[in-house]
Design a protein around this motif. Structure first.
Motif, short mmCIF file in Angstrom:
data_model
loop_
_atom_site.label_atom_id
_atom_site.label_comp_id
_atom_site.label_asym_id
_atom_site.label_seq_id
_atom_site.Cartn_x
_atom_site.Cartn_y
_atom_site.Cartn_z
N ASP A 65 -4.08 3.69 4.66
CA ASP A 65 -4.38 2.26 4.72
C ASP A 65 -3.13 1.48 5.11
N LEU A 118 0.83 -1.21 0.00
CA LEU A 118 0.00 0.00 0.00
C LEU A 118 0.86 1.26 0.00
N LYS A 174 -1.14 4.69 -0.79
CA LYS A 174 -2.30 4.61 0.10
C LYS A 174 -1.76 4.56 1.52
#
Length: 361
Positions: free
Chosen positions: A289, A281, A286
């Motif tokens: 996350d 991630l 991201k």
């Protein structure tokens, strides 16, 4: 918004240790031990640093891995390997030592000899003049655990995964494990190919082949082997995890995320699966996350898990949260003091602490 240049700097400085971390955990991913360090020693200044590797394709709890250090001139010393399969014996005097690793009834006892040469003069095998140096030395050892041979008198211990495999293919697979134990990945690959030529649906062999290709740096071949292993055993956690790690090595974060999410659904209690999902991630930017997955890895792994702190440090550095970044990296070094990039991280922590007190840019 986070400046792309800062992220590139983070990746450039931190991803260099990813390959080593992957290789250490591909085989040792299921380890959940504690401790690992003895500081009493035998009255000297030297140390032995070791790491234990499990055969791939096998999940195990390492909480019972007992490591014994023996010599003719001192009493036995015992430690329990930590969750990464690491053990350390500090403060050792010169002498001949025997290291014995006992991982329980399913594995053969493993032994390694370590000679710590004295400082009384002369030269050692590397040509170093021992009379002119009194610098403490670290001796590194690698222990590759092997399953005990199948005994007809104990049918309960027969490996079900090998029960349907032709004998010749199973023998080639075991030979490959021995070659891997000896550090000869090339030979292991050849033996695994023989096993697969005799039994193409040999999932354990495909998984091990992927691991050996990763050790050799042949990432594309590793991805192919592990993809085939997953096709044969779609519900097996270990090849799925290794496949995701191989995809990370191939810099395919999107595919890695998909496979690692599947791995997490198959074994949500694996801190390594959550950690590498977090790493994938990070590659996809991201970061929130990723932080969640890395925090989950720490919740599961406990206080002795180090690598998630390493990656969290990068995330916080990326966000200009310098104090948090430095704190995470300090925790990482506290847990993994002998990390191969330790000195670089210490310099990074110093820089982060300096930025912490500087006006925000």
């Amino acid at each position: 918004m986070i400046a792309p240049s800062r992220y590139v700097a983070f990746r450039g400085r931190f991803v260099k240790s990813l390959h080593l971390s992957l290789l250490l955990l591909i085989v040792a991913a299921p380890l959940y031990a504690q401790g690992g360090i003895d500081s009493m020693g035998t009255g000297g200044k030297n140390r032995i640093h070791g790491r234990i590797y499990f055969p791939s394709g096998r999940r195990s709890d390492a909480s019972s891995i007992k490591v014994t250090l023996e010599s003719s001139s001192s009493e036995r010393i015992f430690v329990v390997a930590d969750m990464n399969g690491t053990f350390v014996f500090n403060n050792l005097a010169p002498g001949s030592y025997t290291i014995t690793v006992d991982a329980g009834p399913d594995y053969e006892l493993s032994k390694e000899q370590v000679l710590i040469e004295g400082m009384g003069g002369g030269r050692n095998t590397a040509g170093i003049d021992l009379s002119r140096t009194n610098v403490p030395r670290t001796f590194s050892v690698m222990i590759n655990l092997q399953p005990k041979h199948i005994a007809t008198s104990k049918p309960a211990v027969i490996n079900a995964a090998l029960a349907a495999v032709p004998k010749a293919a199973a023998d080639a697979y075991r030979a490959a494990l021995e070659s891997a134990k000896a550090g000869d990945s090339r030979k292991a690959v050849a033996e695994l190919k023989t096993a697969l030529s005799l039994y193409p649906d040999f999932a354990l062999a495909l998984n091990e082949l992927g691991v050996q290709y990763l050790k050799l740096g042949e990432t594309s071949k590793a991805v192919e082997a592990l993809r085939n292993a997953v096709t044969l055993q779609p519900d097996d956690f270990t090849p799925r995890l290794n496949y995701g790690i191989a995809l990370l090595e191939a810099k395919d974060s999107t595919a890695a995320e998909q496979q690692l999410r599947l791995a997490v659904t198959k074994n949500g209690s694996s801190w390594t699966a959550h950690m590498y999902l977090g790493v994938s991630l990070i590659g996809l930017r991201k970061l929130s996350d990723a932080e969640q997955e890395l925090r989950r890895a720490l919740e599961i792994g406990g206080k002795r898990v180090g690598l998630p702190h390493y990656w969290l440090g990068g995330i916080y550095w990326d966000r200009n949260e310098y104090a948090r970044a430095a704190s995470e990296l300090e925790q990482y070094l506290e847990l993994v003091p002998n990390a191969p990039n330790a000195e670089r991280i210490r310099r990074t922590i110093k820089d982060l602490r300096a930025k912490q007190s500087s006006p925000k840019q």
